[in-house]
Design a protein around this motif. Structure first.
Motif, short mmCIF file in Angstrom:
data_model
loop_
_atom_site.label_atom_id
_atom_site.label_comp_id
_atom_site.label_asym_id
_atom_site.label_seq_id
_atom_site.Cartn_x
_atom_site.Cartn_y
_atom_site.Cartn_z
N ALA A 166 32.88 -1.85 -29.00
CA ALA A 166 31.85 -1.15 -29.16
C ALA A 166 33.09 0.20 -29.66
O ALA A 166 34.35 0.56 -28.94
N ARG A 189 34.24 4.07 -29.78
CA ARG A 189 33.70 5.16 -29.80
C ARG A 189 33.79 6.58 -30.85
O ARG A 189 34.07 6.31 -31.79
N SER A 204 28.39 8.74 -29.68
CA SER A 204 27.82 7.24 -29.25
C SER A 204 28.99 6.70 -29.58
O SER A 204 30.54 7.06 -29.88
N TRP A 205 28.02 4.66 -29.54
CA TRP A 205 29.51 4.36 -30.43
C TRP A 205 28.27 3.03 -30.87
O TRP A 205 27.22 3.13 -31.34
N THR A 247 36.44 -2.66 -25.57
CA THR A 247 36.64 -0.90 -25.96
C THR A 247 37.42 -0.82 -25.87
O THR A 247 37.71 0.32 -26.31
N ARG A 282 24.45 2.02 -33.29
CA ARG A 282 24.85 2.47 -32.94
C ARG A 282 24.30 3.05 -31.64
O ARG A 282 22.39 2.97 -31.14
N ASP A 338 26.01 7.02 -25.20
CA ASP A 338 27.06 7.28 -24.40
C ASP A 338 26.02 6.88 -23.48
O ASP A 338 26.60 6.83 -21.78
N ARG A 349 25.69 4.09 -21.60
CA ARG A 349 26.91 3.53 -21.07
C ARG A 349 26.51 3.59 -19.29
O ARG A 349 26.25 4.41 -18.50
N VAL A 394 34.72 3.39 -19.28
CA VAL A 394 35.14 2.74 -19.68
C VAL A 394 36.47 2.16 -19.83
O VAL A 394 36.48 2.40 -18.96
#
Length: 398
Positions: A143, A145, A149-150, A174, A218, A221, A224, A228
């Motif tokens: 994933a 950033r 969004s991711w 990440t 996509r 966020d 989540r 992170v």
């Protein structure tokens, strides 16, 4: 361990009768037959009926928030198993919902949780990868950033229920340069996003699971869960539940380990075998009068009862191993007609032992293989140290 009986009040008995009537009405022979044929372990009609009647919310919530009291919860669990309710998808949903409630944003919780309770939203586990095995921390699904969004790329195996779910509890990497437990971030990913492809896979017992591909998916966020690179904190609680970590309760009304729902199929097969061998043929002879049959059936019953009483991670291993060990004996006792599946004319026990025989290998894989769990018992419960898989060093010739 307390084996004393629990006295049921008039209210408790009324609830038990209500639950039985509801399940008898909705979990029909047609539902059970269709569930075996599809291998989904899920029936949307039954699930939505459970939601509309408030059972899903009461199953998930504590008593202080309108959930079952302790006795009603125990009754409900037992009646679900007796009725063989297709329950696996709500099992994963309930586990994941704990993390959504704890780590999700207010916006996410406000939208998702009411739909979980109504039955319109179901959640599945996105852990295992094709090359990752049981160690979910060796995650390669990335994933990255991109603003708010991711972008996610990768694939997951054994995402059971994905085709009947709206979100996946997805573990991603990440930070590839960080230690593996410090590189993970969790998301609750909508399964209708562009770039997600769900492909069905059949297991040996006829169950359906899935491989799910993520191609430039996509994700905003807001989906989540937690911080992170702190995904291990988020995933640890449901992972512990899946691994069989069940806390003991003073009233003794909790399951002693996980896999009790699956063990219900084993108990039903044993009961049907016992009933079958006790029936007399036209000459008055019963199979159980044969000492070898009585011995093998008795041994199976004893093994099953011992496994049902094994606690925590020990019970998780004992139940799966016992299913593997006694199902061939049950089929052998009943003869060739025991190989016929549910709903087949002439089946010795309506496919009960045959299903457990095929189901047992999968029960020994759910949440990790029995070999992994045995290593965990050896390492963490018995203090025997970490297993060494490297070949012994060869001495150089002098």
């Amino acid at each position: 361990m307390d084996f004393s009986r629990v006295h049921l009040s008039d209210d408790d008995q009324a609830f038990r009768d209500e639950a039985r009537d509801f399940l008898r009405t909705h979990v029909t022979e047609e539902v059970l037959r269709r569930d075996r044929e599809t291998g989904d372990n899920f029936d949307e009609g039954v699930h939505l009926a459970l939601g509309a009647a408030g059972y899903l919310a009461r199953d998930w919530k504590p008593e202080s928030e309108g959930g079952f009291n302790r006795v009603h919860r125990r009754i409900w669990d037992l009646e679900k198993r007796r009725a063989h309710v297709p329950w696996v998808t709500f099992g994963t949903t309930a586990m994941i919902a704990r993390s959504v409630e704890k780590f999700g944003s207010p916006e996410l919780k406000a939208y998702v949780m009411p739909l979980v309770f109504s039955g319109h939203v179901r959640l599945c586990l996105g852990y295992t990868e094709p090359e990752g095995g049981s160690d979910v921390a060796t995650c390669k699904t990335r994933a990255v950033r991109d603003g708010d969004s991711w972008v996610i790329n990768g694939s997951k195996m054994f995402t059971t229920g994905a085709h009947n779910c709206q979100y996946v509890f997805l573990i991603t990497n990440t930070d590839p340069d960080a230690p593996k437990h410090k590189s993970l971030t969790m998301f609750l990913v909508p399964l209708d996003l562009p770039g997600i492809e769900i492909q069905g896979m059949r297991t040996v017992d006829g169950d359906r699971t899935n491989i799910v591909y993520y191609s430039d998916v996509r994700v905003d966020d807001k989906y989540r869960l937690g911080d992170v690179n702190d995904g291990w904190t988020v995933v640890r609680e449901p992972l512990n539940v899946e691994h069989g970590a069940v806390d003991a309760a003073a009233d003794g009304l909790q399951d002693v380990s996980i896999m009790m729902h699956q063990a219900g199929f084993m108990a039903a097969a044993v009961d049907k075998a016992a009933a079958k061998v006790s029936q007399a043929d036209p000459s008055g002879r019963r199979l159980v009068d044969d000492g070898a049959v009585a011995y093998r059936l008795g041994r199976s019953v004893a093994r099953m009862e011992a496994s049902l009483s094994a606690t925590s991670i020990f019970g998780r291993v004992a139940l799966a191993q016992t299913m593997r060990d006694i199902s061939p004996d049950l089929m052998d006792i009943l003869g060739a007609a025991s190989s016929l599946p549910i709903g087949t004319d002439g089946a010795a026990d309506d496919g009960a032992a045959e299903y457990v025989y095929r189901f047992a290998p999968l029960v020994g894989i759910y949440g990790g293989t029995l070999e992994v769990f045995r290593n965990m018992i050896a390492q963490y419960m018995l203090g025997l140290g970490k297993p060494a898989y490297a070949p012994p060093a060869q001495k150089k010739a002098s």
